[in-house]
Design an enzyme around this catalytic site. Structure first.
Site, PDB file in Angstrom:
ATOM      1  N   ASP A 184      41.082 103.564  31.306  1.00 27.58           N
ATOM      2  CA  ASP A 184      40.254 103.150  30.311  1.00 27.58           C
ATOM      3  C   ASP A 184      40.052 104.022  29.637  1.00 27.58           C
ATOM      4  OD1 ASP A 184      41.271 100.684  29.931  1.00 27.58           O
ATOM      5  OD2 ASP A 184      39.060 100.579  29.593  1.00 27.58           O
ATOM      6  N   TYR A 311      35.403  99.108  20.504  1.00 20.51           N
ATOM      7  CA  TYR A 311      36.769  99.662  20.659  1.00 20.51           C
ATOM      8  C   TYR A 311      36.624  99.183  19.691  1.00 20.51           C
ATOM      9  CZ  TYR A 311      39.223  97.774  24.970  1.00 20.51           C
ATOM     10  OH  TYR A 311      39.683  96.848  26.315  1.00 20.51           O
ATOM     11  N   HIS A 365      45.113  99.285  36.975  1.00 26.97           N
ATOM     12  CA  HIS A 365      44.289  99.896  36.452  1.00 26.97           C
ATOM     13  C   HIS A 365      43.110 100.570  36.992  1.00 26.97           C
ATOM     14  CE1 HIS A 365      43.287 100.072  32.464  1.00 26.97           C
ATOM     15  NE2 HIS A 365      41.912  99.115  32.300  1.00 26.97           N
TER      16      HIS A 365
END
Length: 391
Positions: A184, A311, A365
């Site tokens: 990630d 982000y 994930h």
């Protein structure tokens, strides 16, 4: 260690009774939304399941036991720049030859929690049926704004900035040569750590190549690469709304998620389910206690807003940074059930010096947490040839 070098201090988290009482009060006062009949998870979180989870959180979940379990590995905090960084530092147990230092970088929505099951498998492989010569010294930091690391008070840090912090952390710990691994956002951090510190990083292992960024002429790409770009864009249009919110307006979402534990749980649990190969049944991959340990970490540290702001910072990384090729030996392990489309070999060769690719039949994930033995074996196998770099 010179006097100019920051000294890591042992860290043990402690939660007050008042904080837990406030959490339970808020949970019991949740104002629930309506939900269309039989909507399930089709419109986002399944409100019925969330109600069950919140009831368990309020009345049965034992945070004290989970908090104690998270301290089974040595934890520290150290000041780097103007931030205190929290990290696990677990040394190899009875290694045969030099242990390879390995820094593991987590992603969102998690923290050092992601690697909590894998640390012992890596530091003491002989106790788990593996070769003692494959032992690692394991370092698992919380990124700034996550877990027990400080939240930046100024502009959020991007993956390049965090990679720089990790390079300094490893210097502080006395490691001049080490491996890097992550998934990630942690995949990007590991990439930049290798890009900017090739003299220190012996090899880098990643669970994904990230969502592709390409600003050149598509005609220069193979048909498989073009299909990869298209499938990634399609994923973004159907599943990427959360990331668009994080990237553009994180503070708006942070208000509700910081105030409402049920809202926070909804935001996170939907991703735990959707990004894991659990056939739609989240508790095939995570128990309620495991789910709530991750969410409670976010709640008690107040880090959902600061984690989302990363982000925004990453969205401003210049395109030329994305185009850089990792020359450090690179390996990829792709776990079935992950959210990312599988990049073709041509794309991987474009972005990295690929020496190993492995497709795994399960894991998703959060493979280090869901399939720790499988993940640990991937790291042992990949890094084994690079131990000789330690001398």
């Amino acid at each position: 260690m010179s006097r100019s070098t920051p000294r890591p201090e042992p860290f043990v988290s402690a939660t007050s009774a008042a904080a837990l009482n406030d959490l339970r009060t808020r949970l019991r006062a949740t104002r629930w939304p309506d939900s269309p009949a039989d909507a399930g998870w089709s419109l986002g979180v399944d409100v019925g399941y969330l109600h069950e989870l919140v009831d368990y959180w309020a009345d049965e979940f034992d945070w004290a036991a989970q908090e104690s379990a998270l301290s089974r590995h040595p934890r520290f905090r150290v000041e780097i720049g103007d931030l205190n960084i929290h990290f696990v530092h677990a040394r190899a147990v009875s290694p045969v030859g030099p242990a390879l230092p390995l820094v593991l970088s987590h992603g969102w929505p998690d923290s050092f929690w992601r690697y909590s099951k894998v640390v012992s498998l890596l530091t003491d492989p002989g106790a788990h049926g593996a070769d003692p010569a494959d032992a690692f010294d394991v370092i698992v930091p919380d990124m700034p704004g996550y877990g027990y690391s400080d939240r930046p008070t100024g502009p959020p840090l991007n993956s390049i900035d965090v990679a720089g912090l990790w390079a300094e952390l490893m210097r502080i710990l006395g490691y001049s040569r080490y491996g890097a691994a992550g998934g990630d956002i942690g995949s990007a951090v590991s990439r930049y750590l290798a890009l900017d510190n090739p003299e220190s990083v012996v090899a880098v292992h990643r669970m994904d190549a990230g969502l592709p960024v390409f600003t050149g002429d598509r005609a220069d790409l193979s048909p498989q690469e073009q299909e990869f770009l298209d499938s990634s864009a399609a994923w973004g249009s159907t599943e990427g709304a959360y990331a668009a919110m994080h990237r553009t307006k994180p503070q708006t979402a942070a208000v509700g998620l910081t105030d409402s534990p049920a809202g926070l749980a909804a935001w996170i649990v939907e991703k735990l389910r959707g990004w894991t190969d659990c056939d739609g049944v989240i508790e095939r991959s995570f128990s309620k206690d495991e789910i709530l340990t991750n969410i409670t970490l976010y709640w008690l540290t107040g880090t959902i807003g600061s984690s989302m702001r990363m982000y925004n910072a990453n969205g401003s990384i210049p395109s030329e940074q994305h185009a850089r090729r990792v020359e450090v030996p690179s390996g990829f392990s792709f776990f079935s059930g992950d959210l990312f489309a599988r990049p073709p070999r041509a794309w991987l060769d474009r972005v990295a010096n690929v020496v190993r690719i492995k497709e795994l039949p399960r894991g998703g994930h959060f493979a280090p947490f869901v399939e720790p033995e499988l993940y640990a074996q991937e790291l042992r196998d990949f890094f084994r040839p690079y131990r000789k770099a330690l001398g």
